[in-house]
Design a protein around this motif. Structure first.
Motif, short mmCIF file in Angstrom:
data_model
loop_
_atom_site.label_atom_id
_atom_site.label_comp_id
_atom_site.label_asym_id
_atom_site.label_seq_id
_atom_site.Cartn_x
_atom_site.Cartn_y
_atom_site.Cartn_z
N LEU A 87 35.87 42.97 35.03
CA LEU A 87 35.86 44.38 35.41
C LEU A 87 34.76 45.14 34.67
O LEU A 87 34.07 45.98 35.25
CB LEU A 87 37.22 45.01 35.15
N GLU A 88 34.61 44.86 33.40
CA GLU A 88 33.54 45.51 32.63
C GLU A 88 32.17 45.12 33.19
O GLU A 88 31.24 45.95 33.23
CB GLU A 88 33.64 45.12 31.16
N MET B 242 39.34 39.19 41.66
CA MET B 242 39.32 38.22 40.57
C MET B 242 40.10 38.75 39.37
O MET B 242 40.87 38.02 38.73
CB MET B 242 37.89 37.90 40.16
N ALA B 243 39.92 40.02 39.06
CA ALA B 243 40.64 40.62 37.94
C ALA B 243 42.14 40.61 38.18
O ALA B 243 42.93 40.31 37.28
CB ALA B 243 40.15 42.03 37.70
N GLN B 244 42.54 40.93 39.41
CA GLN B 244 43.96 40.96 39.75
C GLN B 244 44.58 39.57 39.60
O GLN B 244 45.66 39.41 39.02
CB GLN B 244 44.14 41.45 41.19
N ARG C 140 42.20 51.39 36.63
CA ARG C 140 43.61 51.12 36.28
C ARG C 140 43.80 49.66 35.88
O ARG C 140 44.51 49.36 34.92
CB ARG C 140 44.52 51.49 37.46
N LEU C 141 43.15 48.78 36.64
CA LEU C 141 43.24 47.36 36.30
C LEU C 141 42.62 47.09 34.94
O LEU C 141 43.16 46.32 34.14
CB LEU C 141 42.52 46.53 37.37
N LEU C 142 41.50 47.75 34.65
CA LEU C 142 40.83 47.55 33.37
C LEU C 142 41.68 48.05 32.22
O LEU C 142 41.79 47.38 31.18
CB LEU C 142 39.47 48.27 33.37
#
Length: 222
Positions: free
Chosen positions: A83-84, A66-68, A103-105
């Motif tokens: 992500l958090e 979802m974050a990506q 890394r995404l965060l």
């Protein structure tokens, strides 16, 4: 019997009358696997948005995916938030997955600062635009930062101005923003106004309506 339609209808009835996260999880799993969602990133992100809202996201890969998608489609604030939430619920137990999520965060946080700073300019452009596209983009941006009242206003302006590439998706976002802003009746109307040949968006509108009714303890009309 491999009757997927019957299975899906059964899950939909379950979440209508017994909106438990595990029943929502079963239903949303069937949506992840549809051909339409697999071939449309926007539709897949919208499925994740519903999954997150009803507490049906349990796996690390769901949070990361979802974050990506949020990052790729221009919603870094949403990516940061999901992500958090994942880190807060300790879903990233595998070291490799945890490092990827971090890394995404980090990327989401950096892009979020830039993105939020760009919203005032987008608001100005939306006012003078000949179509409602920029207003819808602005409203969806506000929604991603949980600025629900501002999201409702911008999305309404965009829909009223017209000339949209995907009016149904805009109405879906409007309904979500209205529901988050605490206006359930307006949200249900917006969900009912969604008319599209995209089966994922149409189904999501129906399920968000169910979600709205379940929050108030009433049963959605089917």
């Amino acid at each position: 019997l491999n009757d997927e339609q019957c299975l899906t209808r059964s899950f939909e009835r379950l979440v209508t009358y017994y909106p438990k996260p595990e029943y929502w999880q079963n239903l949303i799993t069937t949506m992840y696997n549809t051909k339409e969602a697999e071939n449309n990133d926007s539709d897949m992100l919208n499925i994740y948005r519903l999954a997150s809202d009803v507490g049906a996201m349990k796996q690390a890969h769901e949070y990361a995916d979802m974050a990506q998608l949020s990052l790729e489609l221009g919603f870094p604030g949403e990516a940061q938030r999901v992500l958090e939430k994942g880190f807060g619920e300790n879903v990233f137990t595998d070291q490799h997955v945890r490092e990827r999520a971090q890394r995404l965060l980090d990327k989401a946080k950096k892009e979020s600062v830039i993105d939020q700073a760009s919203l005032p300019k987008l608001a100005q452009e939306a006012q003078s635009a000949s179509t409602g596209e920029k207003s819808v983009a602005l409203g969806t941006g506000y929604l991603s930062y949980q600025k629900y009242d501002q999201a409702v206003t911008a999305l309404q302006q965009g829909i009223e101005k017209g000339g949209l590439k995907d009016a149904a998706a805009a109405k879906l976002m409007l309904g979500i923003a209205q529901l988050k802003a605490g206006n359930k009746d307006a949200a249900v109307k917006s969900f009912h106004d969604v008319k599209t040949e995209d089966p994922v968006v149409q189904r999501l509108a129906s399920l968000w309506s169910v979600r709205a009714h379940s929050q108030s303890g009433t049963v959605a009309s089917r």
